[in-house]
Design an enzyme around this catalytic site. Structure first.
Site, PDB file in Angstrom:
ATOM      1  CG  ASP A 328      -2.068  -0.890   1.074  1.00 54.55           C
ATOM      2  OD1 ASP A 328      -2.555  -0.973  -0.064  1.00 54.55           O
ATOM      3  OD2 ASP A 328      -2.498  -1.514   2.053  1.00 54.55           O
ATOM      4  CD  GLU A 369      -2.319  17.902   4.952  1.00 54.24           C
ATOM      5  OE1 GLU A 369      -2.698  18.236   6.101  1.00 54.24           O
ATOM      6  OE2 GLU A 369      -2.703  16.878   4.379  1.00 54.24           O
ATOM      7  CB  THR A 400     -14.840  26.747   6.884  1.00 55.25           C
ATOM      8  OG1 THR A 400     -14.891  27.557   5.711  1.00 55.25           O
ATOM      9  CG2 THR A 400     -14.608  27.604   8.115  1.00 55.25           C
ATOM     10  CB  ALA A 401     -16.258  22.232   4.531  1.00 57.73           C
ATOM     11  CE  LYS A 417      -1.792  26.432   4.564  1.00 54.22           C
ATOM     12  NZ  LYS A 417      -2.251  26.799   5.908  1.00 54.22           N
ATOM     13  CG  ASP A 540      -5.609  -1.843   7.598  1.00 52.27           C
ATOM     14  OD1 ASP A 540      -6.187  -1.816   6.485  1.00 52.27           O
ATOM     15  OD2 ASP A 540      -5.110  -0.845   8.136  1.00 52.27           O
ATOM     16  CG  ASP A 544      -7.250  -4.544   2.637  1.00 52.08           C
ATOM     17  OD1 ASP A 544      -7.420  -4.185   1.453  1.00 52.08           O
ATOM     18  OD2 ASP A 544      -6.753  -3.825   3.513  1.00 52.08           O
TER      19      ASP A 544
END
Lengths: 705, 553
Positions: A328, A369, A400-401, A417, A540, A544
């Site tokens: 992965d 980030e 905010t979204a 930003k 996991d 899978d």
């Protein structure tokens, strides 16, 4: 997907990567009682080589009783020691798992469970003993209580101490739904309350299986071990025939040389029983016969030491054969978070200016980030990291979204930003205008697999922050090693092909599967297997499970769901996906150790012939003394020395059997050359020296020449 | 030219000739065994045999066909010998006694060609031609068929079948053995061998005594005797007889014929598995062991390490003056390195170590290059064993040519390499344990022991050469050696076919950097080592009491 695990400093970097516990001399002593117990022929017969040695030891004991001599008793003693040493090797290997099993047993203590009649009604419960729980029962577990059995959390969230199993003291979160719902019996709930649906059958809990595994109690022979045992049995048969059929020839030779007096090695009835058995024991592959099961147990043990539980020895062997590794991306190849990797200013803006603005806008940003931008600004541009509340009178604008950007208003400056479209809209709204240059920069970063964050100060765009998935250190080197070993690495990711390719190139994997669904993964495994390749993977999640079950080596993360753990044939208690690479190495090491000691064992025969044949027959044919190239002191001394060497070499090789032959990833041809040189050539030469040295001492014993 | 220079030139010219020929012949045999087309003669043969030529067989069916064919062959050969006085061209010979007839039938069907009789005074022309010569062809073809079946096991993927025994048998006989034998016979006739149907000539010798000289179709029999690695001579003196082997250059040509097919088969193998270099590796193993055998035999004989040779200057006892020491030694090596067993000199009279070499060559398992077909399958079994031990050392479960060597494969391979040593050692032990059987020995002491050991080694490994000296036409030896021949031939064949079936059913593992390379000098050396240590060392105790004791005294 999986928990991001930082690249741990691997326990054994550098030389001989797959290390392993060294042999503690005290272990030999503590394992002695077990070794004696293993003399029981009822259990020993499963090891044909050592069984023959034991039969020989019994036979010579009888002969020594009937016709005692110091020589005969010395041989008898060393034959018994040979068997004992073989048992000791196995007992020591098993003993190392016993301590771990004892710890696990403590966790399994008879807890009481609170069984619910109805999972929707946590108020009504009855107390039952944990072993009485059946699959499908619901239990409620509160802070301070021990989880009574393996299961899935169906309601609630709790922090759980799993140190009893993983040895990791930091608690982990377990919650209903999703990929972190599995709990293991014997672990302790530290906070809150969960309702668990039991998924194990009574007596088949994870801990039960772990105990059985580390003790090696129900160890089954693996396919390759079975095959090797067949070869060893065949060699034993052939040497048995060779020695027994020699007897009429010896009698005849004695008959036609009537003047030669009887000796302890040869009389009118041919070669004496004691010497005949000595020859047989020296010729049959006792070294590998004695150490074979210890090698297998130690291989499993090496995995346990790395916190990997292999549910079958077959899987460990298969690990050595793996030719495709599915990894992965997130958490395995990359650190799992995007990190700032560059500041790209627009024309007219200096990089330092952009960096400063980026840093300011991110100071309050606690996302990984955001943190990475501050760190990067510090590393690259020497911008001091500022503490909370610094600078003063800053007005933070949180993400905010809706706005899809964050930033700061400070001393009249407004810095933002965020995603390119949002920031550009904001710039236009505040009187500025976007340029084609910004769009080009954004596209370039996207094309390289990165994520662009546009930074703007009221009315004008300053530049773009390049965020990218950071490949873990040292991955490229590891993949290069894999390639040399003939293993193809395939990166699995949900990213788009462009991003996937960029990361695949950077990490140096051979191939990648982008926008992968569980079905794609399963299909890829099947395709590889159709071509005869063995596939290893980690997983996991519940989705899978089919792929884990299909793969030849499926390593489930301990943090994963019980479905995943059930489907895989190994469980990694550390939940570290990079461990797959170590598992492959351990599998290879296991096979190499077997091969090396088999070669060594067979190569040893040459010297033993040269020790024993002249000792037996030089009396009747004095010319045969020319074969006594070691110039051993006398016939008895020569035979005893060979027997002693044969026994001692077992003890000498126990550490190697337990630790495994040193393995460095390289091509098959190179590996073979090296091992042949050490164990083939070494196996031919070592006994010549060893027997001679022993003879130098043994010749002073009474009745030796 | 000195003996050494001549001997070296002789061996070198053989190597050059074989090197030139092995490739086209190997390629030709590859086409013979893989083409789907049948020619007219073959279709007739299939119709007569009543077989469906296009039906593929599982290993079990293949083995049953082979065993049935061999059983019928034994009965036919036995019958013809017992009834020869009632058949034409009997030259007035009596029926062959039952135990010799049994021994001979077994001997020729198993490609051993051990001869407990003297050809010219026992067998009529019809017996020689219809019973013995026919077996010379088909027993070789059977061996080649088994080798090809095993190779198919490696080359096929997920296949339940390993070919068709009858097709392999017929093609091997008609397309490979017959044409070469025909051409070879012409060469031998040109070289001075006889080819006629005349009976016994009474001639008066120089000293005034009389001698019966039997004529016959010798050249045609001689060629297949060598080509099919059979070795059963028309005359008791075998290739020492001038009618069978006239001169040095027929001697050269006969050795060439002996080695021709066994050394070409690795090429066929390489072509069939699609990797010519794998064939080269097998060829190299055979070459190294063969050269070792030839050189050592020559060295021991030329150095003449024994009382008589040192007294007279050369180990010429038991050798023909027209061949000399070296080319006799080379012939002895070639005949025992293959399963031929033809002789042009008497191994019994060799120096102790020189006489041990033919024994050792056979004990290696006759794999360098071994009998027609039998050498290749024996060598492939050794390669499988080598891969198993060495393959582990590269950290993978062993595989050879992409096929996994698992428990079943190693079981079959191990049993294969158990058969011959057990037969040899148990047989020798029984003979040496009985005063009655020891009475057959000409010499006492180590040399006598070597005679017995040689007989059982020769029979069990289907060689057929005799050390001479041992009186073997007693019922006990006829039966014991006959059993060794049958078991030493058919047990391994069954195991090889079972292995072929097991391999053919697998799907191959693709080759990668982690795969043990089986075409490099490293692997060649390894197989040589395994062959010497694992196979030959088994016999060291017995050899120590025989030739080694004699040589070191």
């Amino acid at each position: 997907m999986s928990t991001p695990v930082l690249d741990k400093p691997s326990a054994a970097k550098g030389s001989g990567r797959v290390g392993g516990g060294l042999l503690d001399p005290r272990q030999l002593a503590t394992s002695l009682p077990d070794a004696v117990k293993k003399l029981n022929p009822v259990t020993l017969y499963r090891n044909p080589v050592m069984f023959i040695v034991e039969v020989g030891a019994v036979f010579t004991t009888v002969l020594a009783v009937l016709d005692p001599s110091f020589f005969a008793w010395a041989i008898v003693a060393w034959l018994w020691l040979t068997v004992l040493f073989a048992n000791l090797a196995e007992a020591v290997a098993e003993g190392r798992g016993k301590a771990q099993a004892a710890t696990l047993r403590k966790a399994r203590t008879d807890t009481r469970a609170r069984k619910l009649q109805d999972p929707a009604d946590p108020g009504r419960w009855e107390a039952v003993r944990a072993p009485e729980l059946r699959q499908g029962d619901y239990v409620i577990v509160e802070a301070g209580e021990v989880v009574p059995g393996d299961g899935d959390v169906v309601d609630g969230i709790a922090s759980v101490d799993e140190s009893a199993i993983t040895g990791e003291s930091a608690p982990v979160i377990r919650e209903s739904g999703g990929d972190r719902s599995a709990v293991t019996g014997g672990t302790k709930v530290l906070s809150d309350r969960i309702i668990v649906k039991i998924t194990q059958k009574p007596g088949e809990s994870f801990i039960d299986r772990m105990i059985a595994l580390v003790e090696g109690s129900n160890r089954q022979k693996t396919p390759n071990e079975i095959a090797l045992n067949i070869l060893l049995a065949a060699l034993t048969v052939i040497f048995l025939v060779a020695t027994v059929s020699m007897q009429p020839l010896a009698i005849y030779s004695k008959l036609v040389n009537p003047g030669v007096p009887d000796s302890l090695a040869l009389d009118g009835n041919g070669v004496t029983g004691v010497v005949l058995v000595s020859l047989l024991v020296c010729l049959i592959p006792t070294t590998i016969g004695a150490l074979l099961s210890a090698i297998g147990i130690a291989g499993m043990d090496r995995l346990v030491q790395r916190n990997v539980l292999a549910m079958s020895g077959r899987a460990v062997e298969a690990a050595g054969d793996v030719s495709t590794l599915l990894l992965d991306k997130t958490g395995t190849i990359t650190l799992g978070n995007r990190q700032a990797a560059g500041f790209v200013p627009v024309e007219g803006v200096s990089e330092a200016e952009l960096a400063e603005a980026a840093q300011l806008s991110s100071l309050a940003d606690e996302t990984p980030e955001g943190r990475s931008i501050v760190v990067f600004a510090k590393q690259r541009h020497g911008l001091r990291e500022r503490g909370p509340g610094e600078p003063a009178h800053a007005e933070w604008v949180p993400f905010t979204a809706q706005t899809r950007m964050s930033g700061v208003n400070l001393d009249g400056r407004e810095i933002r930003k965020g995603a390119a479209t949002s920031v550009m809209t904001w710039v236009r709204e505040s009187g500025g205008h976007g340029t084609d240059e910004v769009r080009r920069l954004v596209d370039e970063i996207s094309a390289a697999g990165g994520t662009p964050l546009v930074v703007a100060e009221k009315g004008r765009v300053l530049g773009v922050i390049h965020l990218k998935d950071v490949v873990k250190q040292g991955m490229r080197e590891r993949f290069d090693e894999m390639r040399r070993m003939g293993i193809r690495t395939v990166m699995i990711t949900g990213d788009n092909p462009l991003t996937a390719k960029a990361i695949a190139d950077e990490a140096g994997v051979d191939d990648f599967l982008a926008e992968a669904t569980p079905e794609d993964k399963l299909a890829l495994i099947k395709k590889e297997q159709e071509g005869g390749r063995l596939v290893a993977m980690t997983g996991d999640g519940t989705n899978d499970a089919p792929a884990l079950a299909q793969s030849d080596v499926g390593v489930a993360m301990n943090t994963g769901t019980s479905a995943a753990k059930e489907a895989g044939n190994m469980v990694d208690l550390d939940s570290d996906p990079t461990k797959l690479i170590e598992i492959v190495e351990i599998g290879k090491q296991l096979l190499i150790t077997r091969g090396a000691l088999t070669t060594f064992s067979i190569a040893n025969d040459l010297a033993k012939y040269f020790a024993i044949i002249p000792a037996m027959f030089a009396a009747v044919y004095p010319g045969l003394d020319a074969l006594n190239v070691m110039r051993l002191a006398g016939p008895q001394s020569a035979i005893l020395s060979a027997v002693i060497f044969n026994a001692l070499v077992i003890v000498a090789l126990i550490p190697l059997a337990l630790r495994g032959v040193r393995y460095r990833p390289s091509s098959a041809a190179k590996l073979l050359s090296r091992n042949l040189y050490v164990y083939g050539l070494g196996g031919i030469i070592a006994p010549f020296i060893g027997i001679k040295l022993i003879d130098l001492l043994v010749q002073f014993l009474p009745g030796m020449s | 030219m000195s003996e050494i220079a001549a001997g070296t030139l002789f061996v070198l010219s053989l190597i050059v000739a074989l090197a030139l020929v092995h490739r086209p012949l190997g390629d030709y045999m590859y086409r013979v065994y893989t083409t789907p087309r049948h020619n007219r003669a073959e279709r007739v043969a299939y119709r007569l045999l009543g077989v469906r030529a296009d039906a593929e067989q599982s290993w079990g069916v293949y083995a049953r066909g082979l065993l049935a064919f061999s059983l019928v062959s034994v009965l036919v050969v036995y019958g013809i010998q017992r009834l020869q006085d009632k058949l034409p061209l009997s030259l007035g010979m009596e029926p062959v006694t039952d135990h010799i007839a049994w021994n001979t039938a077994i001997s020729f069907v198993t490609n051993t060609n051990w001869q407990a009789y003297s050809g010219e005074s026992t067998m009529g022309h019809l017996t020689q031609m219809t019973a013995l010569a026919v077996q010379n062809f088909v027993s070789a073809a059977v061996g080649m068929a088994v080798a090809i079946a095993l190779v198919r096991g490696f080359s096929r993927r997920r296949s339940a079948t390993i070919g068709n025994f009858w097709v392999d048998l017929v093609r091997g006989t008609l397309r490979i053995l017959l044409p070469i034998a025909f051409a070879g016979a012409l060469v031998l006739v040109a070289g001075g061998l006889i080819q006629n149907f005349s009976g016994v000539h009474e001639v008066t010798t120089l000293t005034g005594g009389t001698q019966s000289i039997t004529g016959g179709p010798v050249a045609s029999q001689e060629v297949i005797k060598e080509l099919g690695t059979n070795g059963g001579g028309f005359y008791n003196a075998n290739s020492a007889h001038p009618f069978e082997n006239a001169s040095t250059w027929t001697n050269w040509f006969e050795i060439f014929l002996i080695l021709l097919i066994p050394f070409a088969l690795p090429r066929t193998f390489g072509k069939m598995v699609g990797q010519v270099r794998q064939g080269h590796a097998i060829l190299a193993v055979m070459g190294v062991l063969a050269l070792g055998g030839v050189v050592l035999t020559n060295v021991f004989e030329l150095s003449g390490n024994a009382t008589v040779p040192q007294a007279v200057g050369a180990a010429m006892e038991g050798k023909e003056v027209r061949f000399g020491v070296s080319t006799s030694a080379t012939f002895a090596a070639a005949t025992t390195l293959t399963s031929t067993g033809a002789v042009n000199s008497f191994h019994d009279s060799y120096t102790p170590f020189g006489g041990m070499m033919p024994l050792v060559n056979m004990m290696l398992g006759e794999v360098a290059p071994g009998g027609a077909g039998a050498g290749l399958y024996g060598m492939l079994i050794l390669a499988v064993i080598t891969v198993f031990v060495a393959g582990l050392m590269v950290g993978r479960t062993p595989e050879y040519l992409g096929k996994k060597i698992g428990a079943r494969e190693i079981k079959l391979a191990s049993m294969y390499f158990l058969v011959t040593p057990i037969l040899v050692l148990v047989g020798t032990a029984f003979a040496m344990g009985s005063a009655e059987q020891r009475a057959s020995m000409l010499n006492t002491g180590p040399h006598g022991l070597s005679e017995v050991l040689y007989a059982f080694t020769s029979a069990s490994s289907n060689n057929g050469s005799a050390f001479a000296g041992l009186t073997v036409n007693t019922p006990w030896y006829d039966v014991a050696l006959g059993l060794c021949m049958v078991l030493g031939r058919f047990l391994p064949i069954i195991l090889v076919l079972a292995l072929a079936g097991s391999l053919a059913a697998q799907s191959p593992v693709p080759e990668g950097a982690g795969t043990l390379p089986t075409h490099r000098p490293q692997f060649v050396g390894l197989v040589v080592g395994v062959t010497v240590i694992l196979v030959a060392l088994t016999f060291l105790p017995a050899l120590a009491l025989g030739p080694i004791a004699e040589g070191l005294s």
